[in-house]
Design an enzyme around this catalytic site. Structure first.
Site, PDB file in Angstrom:
ATOM      1  N   SER A 225     -40.249  12.432  -0.911  1.00 52.99           N
ATOM      2  CA  SER A 225     -40.121  13.484  -1.941  1.00 52.99           C
ATOM      3  C   SER A 225     -41.441  14.151  -2.287  1.00 52.99           C
ATOM      4  O   SER A 225     -41.546  14.843  -3.306  1.00 52.99           O
ATOM      5  CB  SER A 225     -39.487  12.916  -3.225  1.00 52.99           C
ATOM      6  OG  SER A 225     -38.214  12.382  -2.964  1.00 52.99           O
ATOM      7  N   GLY A 227     -42.924  16.299  -0.166  1.00 52.74           N
ATOM      8  CA  GLY A 227     -42.863  17.652   0.380  1.00 52.74           C
ATOM      9  C   GLY A 227     -43.342  17.783   1.813  1.00 52.74           C
ATOM     10  O   GLY A 227     -43.617  18.894   2.267  1.00 52.74           O
ATOM     11  N   THR A 229     -41.675  17.357   4.676  1.00 55.04           N
ATOM     12  CA  THR A 229     -40.729  18.130   5.489  1.00 55.04           C
ATOM     13  C   THR A 229     -40.818  19.607   5.150  1.00 55.04           C
ATOM     14  O   THR A 229     -40.792  20.468   6.041  1.00 55.04           O
ATOM     15  CB  THR A 229     -39.289  17.632   5.278  1.00 55.04           C
ATOM     16  OG1 THR A 229     -39.216  16.244   5.635  1.00 55.04           O
ATOM     17  CG2 THR A 229     -38.307  18.414   6.142  1.00 55.04           C
ATOM     18  N   GLU A 253     -33.957  12.965  10.269  1.00 57.60           N
ATOM     19  CA  GLU A 253     -33.530  12.580   8.918  1.00 57.60           C
ATOM     20  C   GLU A 253     -32.515  13.559   8.339  1.00 57.60           C
ATOM     21  O   GLU A 253     -31.516  13.153   7.754  1.00 57.60           O
ATOM     22  CB  GLU A 253     -34.754  12.494   8.006  1.00 57.60           C
ATOM     23  CG  GLU A 253     -34.442  12.007   6.602  1.00 57.60           C
ATOM     24  CD  GLU A 253     -35.690  11.871   5.750  1.00 57.60           C
ATOM     25  OE1 GLU A 253     -35.727  10.957   4.916  1.00 57.60           O
ATOM     26  OE2 GLU A 253     -36.610  12.694   5.913  1.00 57.60           O
ATOM     27  N   GLU A 395     -47.908   0.705   9.739  1.00 61.80           N
ATOM     28  CA  GLU A 395     -48.417   0.393  11.076  1.00 61.80           C
ATOM     29  C   GLU A 395     -49.637   1.269  11.378  1.00 61.80           C
ATOM     30  O   GLU A 395     -49.730   1.922  12.415  1.00 61.80           O
ATOM     31  CB  GLU A 395     -47.339   0.587  12.152  1.00 61.80           C
ATOM     32  CG  GLU A 395     -46.119  -0.288  11.982  1.00 61.80           C
ATOM     33  CD  GLU A 395     -45.022   0.352  11.138  1.00 61.80           C
ATOM     34  OE1 GLU A 395     -45.081   1.574  10.928  1.00 61.80           O
ATOM     35  OE2 GLU A 395     -44.117  -0.367  10.688  1.00 61.80           O
ATOM     36  N   ARG A 436     -60.900  14.586  14.752  1.00 60.23           N
ATOM     37  CA  ARG A 436     -61.852  14.240  15.817  1.00 60.23           C
ATOM     38  C   ARG A 436     -62.918  15.309  16.006  1.00 60.23           C
ATOM     39  O   ARG A 436     -64.072  15.006  16.282  1.00 60.23           O
ATOM     40  CB  ARG A 436     -61.109  14.053  17.138  1.00 60.23           C
ATOM     41  CG  ARG A 436     -60.283  12.807  17.269  1.00 60.23           C
ATOM     42  CD  ARG A 436     -59.882  12.565  18.712  1.00 60.23           C
ATOM     43  NE  ARG A 436     -58.707  11.725  18.827  1.00 60.23           N
ATOM     44  CZ  ARG A 436     -58.709  10.412  18.794  1.00 60.23           C
ATOM     45  NH1 ARG A 436     -59.861   9.775  18.636  1.00 60.23           N
ATOM     46  NH2 ARG A 436     -57.586   9.728  18.906  1.00 60.23           N
TER      47      ARG A 436
END
Length: 479
Positions: A225, A227, A229, A253, A395, A436
């Site tokens: 939630s 933002g 997306t 999703e 991860e 990078r």
């Protein structure tokens, strides 16, 4: 006529296709090995073209492996040293002894055509790889225990893996590379964006990153939630409408219709909640229709399958690139929903493989890959400081290692209540924590909650116009 009939009578019947011998050229294989024996400098040329398994004959594979090992060790190469090495390893009799070594040594008069022989060997090897892949595809086609789409994705991967593994040498002259770099620099000095990627459409963000670059994996992370997306959709909108470059949006999703609603409301500046309730005004409807006509012509492609592997994502991207001739950007929403190739692997290993393959996909297709990611709950644990950090990535080790750019979407108002919330309302930040080839830092944006839209922060002297426009938009919607 009689001659043709005689030829047909004496013509040997063709063997069934599965009983034919695979393509190979033993003379070319011996020519490569003979050239290496005559001139050890040919080893470097041949090494850029061939691998051990490109040789069809087992004896030739063993000889090539020994010759390359001697060359890599800095040892001189001649027939006496080779015989000694073969005898010590137990391969002397396996390659055919002195008789076969003599045949190889006298297979060529000079080493000048080593690269030519090597290309012949490589071409035959490629044909054999294609035959093997086709055989596996045929076997998978009869295996009805697998789903058809899984078999199709696997078939495409097998074919394209041959092309990938047979890519040309990656060694380029610095002169050629610098010419390309200077041409790109000139284009940027003129305010043009080159073929090196796409711009996000956000001025300060593009100034800091130079846009999204080809062959780069960009990770955009945030808590639910926040933002992310919406921000990805805003970037997609800018790329397809401003640059007119195709964009593939993989939505694991949300459904395609939900994304379409968001995109329309964002582009037309219409309150999304009112659209869902069916209470929009006639002016809003008119703006939606106008924007729908424009967006319908845009090269935006949406895949809303709830489960996709990296292989399937790559297959879809390649199809669009072949059909459209180019692909500007791949967006994946989101990383943790990508299906692993092997569900039995530990989760951290699964994510490591996924991010590594996404990085490989961006390099292979020379397209920027923008992959969204979730943050763990540590981002909400702090009492005062909720700003996301690299360690908040789920991860995080593999993601941080493989990503060229890591960005976070942060809205402080999300964590505030009451008067504190009003203080931060509409404020948003894009935090660049890793880049990078550029600086890290923060980019301030404006969050239009009603339209699920991020916008560039306008100078203070224009704020009053924004307030006036928002008030008008609210009035037309029935506020």
């Amino acid at each position: 006529m009689a001659t043709d009939e005689l030829r047909k009578q004496h013509k040997k019947p063709e063997l069934p296709i599965l009983e034919r011998k695979p393509p190979y050229n033993l003379e070319a294989e011996q020519g490569v090995l003979g050239s290496m024996l005559l001139n050890s400098e040919m080893c470097d040329e041949v090494a850029l073209i061939l691998r051990v398994d490109d040789f069809y004959d087992d004896a030739n594979q063993r000889l090539f492996s020994h010759l390359m090992a001697m060359h890599d060790a800095g040892s001189k190469i001649d027939i006496t040293l080779l015989v000694d090495r073969l005898q010590n390893s137990g391969d002397y009799e396996k390659i055919g002894g002195a008789a076969y070594l003599g045949k190889v040594a006298h297979s060529v008069a000079n080493a000048a055509h080593a690269a030519y022989y090597a290309r012949i060997v490589r071409e035959k090897s490629t044909f054999r790889s294609l035959i093997n892949a086709a055989t596996e595809i045929l076997r998978d086609g009869y295996d009805e225990s697998r789903e058809a789409k899984e078999a199709l994705a696997s078939a495409e991967q097998k074919i394209f893996s041959i092309l990938d593994s047979r890519g040309g040498a990656a060694v380029s002259s610095i002169k050629d590379v610098l010419l390309e770099a200077m041409a790109r620099m000139d284009a940027r000095m003129k305010g043009e964006h080159t073929t090196g990627g796409v711009e996000t459409g956000y001025h300060d963000l593009d100034a800091m990153t130079g846009g999204l670059h080809n062959a780069e994996l960009v990770v955009l992370a945030a808590r639910p939630s926040m933002g992310k997306t919406a921000f990805a959709m805003n970037i997609a909108e800018n790329v397809v409408l401003r640059d007119r470059k195709p964009v593939l949006f993989i939505s694991l999703e949300m459904s395609a219709i939900e994304l379409a609603d968001r995109l329309l409301c964002s582009a037309a500046r219409v309150n999304g909640h009112r659209l869902r309730n069916g209470t929009i005004s006639n002016d809003d409807r008119k703006r939606l229709v106008e924007k729908a006509a424009i967006i319908s012509q845009a090269p935006l492609f949406v895949d809303d399958s709830p489960a996709r592997t990296v292989t399937e994502i790559a297959a879809g991207a390649r199809r669009i690139q072949r059909r459209e001739g180019t692909l500007g950007l791949i967006i994946i929403d989101y990383l943790q929903l990508i299906e692993p190739d092997n569900s039995k692997d530990p989760r951290q290993e699964q994510v490591a493989k996924i991010t590594r393959r996404l990085k490989g996909l961006s390099r292979e297709m020379s397209v920027p890959v923008l992959c969204l990611a979730q943050l763990n709950r540590q981002a909400e644990a702090g009492k005062d400081d909720h700003r996301p950090k690299m360690s908040h990535l789920r991860e995080s080790g593999a993601i941080e290692q493989d990503a060229d750019v890591v960005m976070f979407v942060h809205r402080e108002e999300y964590y505030k209540r009451g008067e504190d919330k009003e203080q931060f309302e509409g404020q948003a930040e894009i935090i660049i924590s890793k880049q990078r080839n550029g600086p890290v830092g923060d980019v301030e944006l404006i969050w239009r909650k009603d339209f699920t839209r991020f916008e560039d922060k306008t100078p203070e002297r224009y704020d009053e116009f924004d307030t006036y426009n928002d008030a008008n938009a609210g009035a037309s919607a029935g506020f």
